[in-house]
Motif scaffolding. Structure first.
Motif, PDB file in Angstrom:
ATOM      1  N   LEU A 128       0.828  -1.200   0.000  1.00  0.00           N
ATOM      2  CA  LEU A 128       0.000   0.000   0.000  1.00  0.00           C
ATOM      3  C   LEU A 128       0.867   1.256   0.000  1.00  0.00           C
ATOM      4  O   LEU A 128       0.644   2.193  -0.786  1.00  0.00           O
ATOM      5  N   SER A 129       1.860   1.293   0.846  1.00  0.00           N
ATOM      6  CA  SER A 129       2.750   2.457   0.926  1.00  0.00           C
ATOM      7  C   SER A 129       3.492   2.677  -0.392  1.00  0.00           C
ATOM      8  O   SER A 129       3.636   3.822  -0.847  1.00  0.00           O
ATOM      9  N   GLU A 130       3.950   1.590  -0.991  1.00  0.00           N
ATOM     10  CA  GLU A 130       4.680   1.701  -2.251  1.00  0.00           C
ATOM     11  C   GLU A 130       3.772   2.211  -3.367  1.00  0.00           C
ATOM     12  O   GLU A 130       4.164   3.072  -4.169  1.00  0.00           O
ATOM     13  N   LEU A 131       2.564   1.689  -3.428  1.00  0.00           N
ATOM     14  CA  LEU A 131       1.607   2.134  -4.443  1.00  0.00           C
ATOM     15  C   LEU A 131       1.286   3.621  -4.294  1.00  0.00           C
ATOM     16  O   LEU A 131       1.289   4.369  -5.270  1.00  0.00           O
ATOM     17  N   ILE A 132       1.024   4.032  -3.062  1.00  0.00           N
ATOM     18  CA  ILE A 132       0.687   5.437  -2.822  1.00  0.00           C
ATOM     19  C   ILE A 132       1.867   6.341  -3.148  1.00  0.00           C
ATOM     20  O   ILE A 132       1.708   7.414  -3.742  1.00  0.00           O
ATOM     21  N   SER A 133       3.081   5.899  -2.792  1.00  0.00           N
ATOM     22  CA  SER A 133       4.268   6.726  -3.041  1.00  0.00           C
ATOM     23  C   SER A 133       4.501   6.956  -4.524  1.00  0.00           C
ATOM     24  O   SER A 133       5.127   7.939  -4.923  1.00  0.00           O
ATOM     25  N   ARG A 134       3.985   6.036  -5.350  1.00  0.00           N
ATOM     26  CA  ARG A 134       4.161   6.179  -6.806  1.00  0.00           C
ATOM     27  C   ARG A 134       2.957   6.838  -7.477  1.00  0.00           C
ATOM     28  O   ARG A 134       2.881   6.920  -8.698  1.00  0.00           O
ATOM     29  N   GLY A 135       2.010   7.308  -6.677  1.00  0.00           N
ATOM     30  CA  GLY A 135       0.906   8.079  -7.208  1.00  0.00           C
ATOM     31  C   GLY A 135      -0.263   7.293  -7.739  1.00  0.00           C
ATOM     32  O   GLY A 135      -1.122   7.851  -8.438  1.00  0.00           O
ATOM     33  N   HIS A 136      -0.349   6.008  -7.412  1.00  0.00           N
ATOM     34  CA  HIS A 136      -1.474   5.208  -7.888  1.00  0.00           C
ATOM     35  C   HIS A 136      -2.729   5.497  -7.074  1.00  0.00           C
ATOM     36  O   HIS A 136      -2.665   5.902  -5.901  1.00  0.00           O
ATOM     37  N   ASP A 137      -3.867   5.293  -7.698  1.00  0.00           N
ATOM     38  CA  ASP A 137      -5.179   5.468  -7.059  1.00  0.00           C
ATOM     39  C   ASP A 137      -5.543   4.132  -6.411  1.00  0.00           C
ATOM     40  O   ASP A 137      -5.938   3.196  -7.088  1.00  0.00           O
ATOM     41  N   VAL A 138      -5.397   4.048  -5.092  1.00  0.00           N
ATOM     42  CA  VAL A 138      -5.525   2.779  -4.389  1.00  0.00           C
ATOM     43  C   VAL A 138      -6.769   2.755  -3.507  1.00  0.00           C
ATOM     44  O   VAL A 138      -7.029   3.692  -2.756  1.00  0.00           O
ATOM     45  N   THR A 139      -7.507   1.666  -3.608  1.00  0.00           N
ATOM     46  CA  THR A 139      -8.591   1.379  -2.672  1.00  0.00           C
ATOM     47  C   THR A 139      -8.154   0.193  -1.819  1.00  0.00           C
ATOM     48  O   THR A 139      -7.858  -0.888  -2.346  1.00  0.00           O
ATOM     49  N   ALA A 140      -8.093   0.397  -0.517  1.00  0.00           N
ATOM     50  CA  ALA A 140      -7.678  -0.651   0.413  1.00  0.00           C
ATOM     51  C   ALA A 140      -8.904  -1.371   0.965  1.00  0.00           C
ATOM     52  O   ALA A 140      -9.824  -0.724   1.475  1.00  0.00           O
ATOM     53  N   VAL A 141      -8.922  -2.685   0.846  1.00  0.00           N
ATOM     54  CA  VAL A 141     -10.031  -3.497   1.353  1.00  0.00           C
ATOM     55  C   VAL A 141      -9.520  -4.298   2.543  1.00  0.00           C
ATOM     56  O   VAL A 141      -8.501  -4.988   2.446  1.00  0.00           O
ATOM     57  N   LEU A 142     -10.227  -4.203   3.662  1.00  0.00           N
ATOM     58  CA  LEU A 142      -9.791  -4.889   4.865  1.00  0.00           C
ATOM     59  C   LEU A 142     -10.980  -5.124   5.795  1.00  0.00           C
ATOM     60  O   LEU A 142     -12.022  -4.480   5.666  1.00  0.00           O
ATOM     61  N   ARG A 143     -10.798  -6.062   6.696  1.00  0.00           N
ATOM     62  CA  ARG A 143     -11.877  -6.423   7.621  1.00  0.00           C
ATOM     63  C   ARG A 143     -12.154  -5.311   8.616  1.00  0.00           C
ATOM     64  O   ARG A 143     -13.298  -5.042   8.970  1.00  0.00           O
ATOM     65  N   ASP A 144     -11.120  -4.641   9.097  1.00  0.00           N
ATOM     66  CA  ASP A 144     -11.260  -3.576  10.092  1.00  0.00           C
ATOM     67  C   ASP A 144     -10.649  -2.300   9.543  1.00  0.00           C
ATOM     68  O   ASP A 144      -9.429  -2.131   9.554  1.00  0.00           O
ATOM     69  N   ILE A 145     -11.494  -1.382   9.052  1.00  0.00           N
ATOM     70  CA  ILE A 145     -10.969  -0.186   8.399  1.00  0.00           C
ATOM     71  C   ILE A 145     -10.259   0.750   9.373  1.00  0.00           C
ATOM     72  O   ILE A 145      -9.499   1.618   8.954  1.00  0.00           O
ATOM     73  N   ASP A 146     -10.478   0.575  10.678  1.00  0.00           N
ATOM     74  CA  ASP A 146      -9.802   1.422  11.654  1.00  0.00           C
ATOM     75  C   ASP A 146      -8.305   1.149  11.732  1.00  0.00           C
ATOM     76  O   ASP A 146      -7.563   1.899  12.373  1.00  0.00           O
ATOM     77  N   LYS A 147      -7.850   0.091  11.061  1.00  0.00           N
ATOM     78  CA  LYS A 147      -6.422  -0.215  11.056  1.00  0.00           C
ATOM     79  C   LYS A 147      -5.632   0.669  10.097  1.00  0.00           C
ATOM     80  O   LYS A 147      -4.398   0.645  10.105  1.00  0.00           O
ATOM     81  N   LEU A 148      -6.354   1.433   9.263  1.00  0.00           N
ATOM     82  CA  LEU A 148      -5.697   2.351   8.341  1.00  0.00           C
ATOM     83  C   LEU A 148      -6.256   3.753   8.549  1.00  0.00           C
ATOM     84  O   LEU A 148      -7.415   3.916   8.923  1.00  0.00           O
ATOM     85  N   PRO A 149      -5.474   4.783   8.292  1.00  0.00           N
ATOM     86  CA  PRO A 149      -5.944   6.164   8.510  1.00  0.00           C
ATOM     87  C   PRO A 149      -7.047   6.556   7.529  1.00  0.00           C
ATOM     88  O   PRO A 149      -7.162   6.005   6.429  1.00  0.00           O
ATOM     89  N   GLU A 150      -7.836   7.529   7.911  1.00  0.00           N
ATOM     90  CA  GLU A 150      -8.951   7.991   7.095  1.00  0.00           C
ATOM     91  C   GLU A 150      -8.497   8.631   5.788  1.00  0.00           C
ATOM     92  O   GLU A 150      -9.285   8.758   4.851  1.00  0.00           O
ATOM     93  N   SER A 151      -7.243   9.032   5.715  1.00  0.00           N
ATOM     94  CA  SER A 151      -6.727   9.647   4.490  1.00  0.00           C
ATOM     95  C   SER A 151      -6.638   8.650   3.334  1.00  0.00           C
ATOM     96  O   SER A 151      -6.503   9.041   2.168  1.00  0.00           O
ATOM     97  N   ILE A 152      -6.706   7.356   3.656  1.00  0.00           N
ATOM     98  CA  ILE A 152      -6.641   6.297   2.642  1.00  0.00           C
ATOM     99  C   ILE A 152      -8.052   5.858   2.279  1.00  0.00           C
ATOM    100  O   ILE A 152      -8.917   5.713   3.150  1.00  0.00           O
ATOM    101  N   LYS A 153      -8.292   5.657   0.999  1.00  0.00           N
ATOM    102  CA  LYS A 153      -9.594   5.176   0.544  1.00  0.00           C
ATOM    103  C   LYS A 153      -9.767   3.731   1.021  1.00  0.00           C
ATOM    104  O   LYS A 153      -9.008   2.853   0.634  1.00  0.00           O
ATOM    105  N   ARG A 154     -10.765   3.480   1.885  1.00  0.00           N
ATOM    106  CA  ARG A 154     -10.914   2.173   2.541  1.00  0.00           C
ATOM    107  C   ARG A 154     -12.306   1.613   2.318  1.00  0.00           C
ATOM    108  O   ARG A 154     -13.291   2.348   2.290  1.00  0.00           O
ATOM    109  N   ILE A 155     -12.374   0.292   2.193  1.00  0.00           N
ATOM    110  CA  ILE A 155     -13.657  -0.404   2.141  1.00  0.00           C
ATOM    111  C   ILE A 155     -13.579  -1.578   3.105  1.00  0.00           C
ATOM    112  O   ILE A 155     -12.602  -2.338   3.100  1.00  0.00           O
TER     113      ILE A 155
END
Length: 215
Positions: free
Chosen positions: A17-44
């Motif tokens: 995720l960090s590598e993708l974001i650092s290269r400017g990709h549009d990333v949607t992160a899918v995870l069981r508990d969205i609180d594990k990632l900051p709100e600045s990241i697109k999460r489902i």
């Protein structure tokens, strides 16, 4: 590129995720508990239990990356029927990719099916820890499911040892054989593994194939 990253909160998922974001990709992160990632990241929030829901989430993406792995409760180290959830989820993802017409799936794989030496896999080499045999065998089944599928897949096997470290961008790649460094170690940092995975997304060289990495 528009990338959907499944199971984004584990060690591999977070580093990719960090590598993708650092290269400017549009990333949607899918995870069981969205609180594990900051709100600045697109999460489902999703547990990858339903093919139709996965297909809905990934529709429109240029590629999907799956970093899914079973939770490490005590069964992880003893019970192959538990770790086989990896095969089940992989099959669901394959079906969802096919249903949604996403053009590419890259899977964070396992090392057990790599060739340790001619005719001998890592799993059968005698060097693979006993407690990690259940998950290694489940990875072999998930890899087989990909090879039997009609989608455009890539299976990226880490070395026998992968651990947090430094992003150097300097490593070697191979198809099915482990890569030893000058000290006879087969290893990589999570950071460099992520670099190679995103490189493969940006410049495909292993479509419908497996590859691996090492120093």
């Amino acid at each position: 590129m528009k990338i959907v990253l499944l199971a984004a909160s584990g060690q591999a998922g977070r580093t990719v995720l960090s590598e993708l974001i650092s290269r400017g990709h549009d990333v949607t992160a899918v995870l069981r508990d969205i609180d594990k990632l900051p709100e600045s990241i697109k999460r489902i929030q999703d547990d990858l239990s339903n093919i139709d829901k996965i297909a809905e989430i990934i529709t429109g993406a240029d590629a999907v990356v799956s970093a899914f792995g079973p939770a490490k409760d005590p069964r992880y180290f003893t019970d192959e029927s538990y770790t086989d959830i990896l095969e089940e989820v992989t099959k669901r993802i394959i079906s969802a990719v096919q249903q949604s017409s996403v053009k590419r799936l890259i899977v964070v794989g396992g090392a057990g099916s790599l060739w340790f030496s001619p005719g001998i896999t890592v799993l059968d080499s005698g060097y693979w820890p006993e407690e990690y045999k259940p998950i290694a065998k489940s990875h072999v089944k998930a890899f087989a499911a990909l090879k039997e599928s009609v989608i455009n897949w890539t299976y990226f096997s880490p070395p026998m040892l992968i651990q947090p470290g430094v992003r150097t961008g300097v490593f070697r790649l191979a198809d099915d054989n482990i890569i030893m460094d000058g000290n006879g170690r087969n290893w990589i940092s999570f950071e460099d593994y992520a670099v190679a995975l995103v490189n493969e997304l940006e410049s495909p060289k292993h479509e419908k194939a497996r590859f691996t990495i090492g120093y």
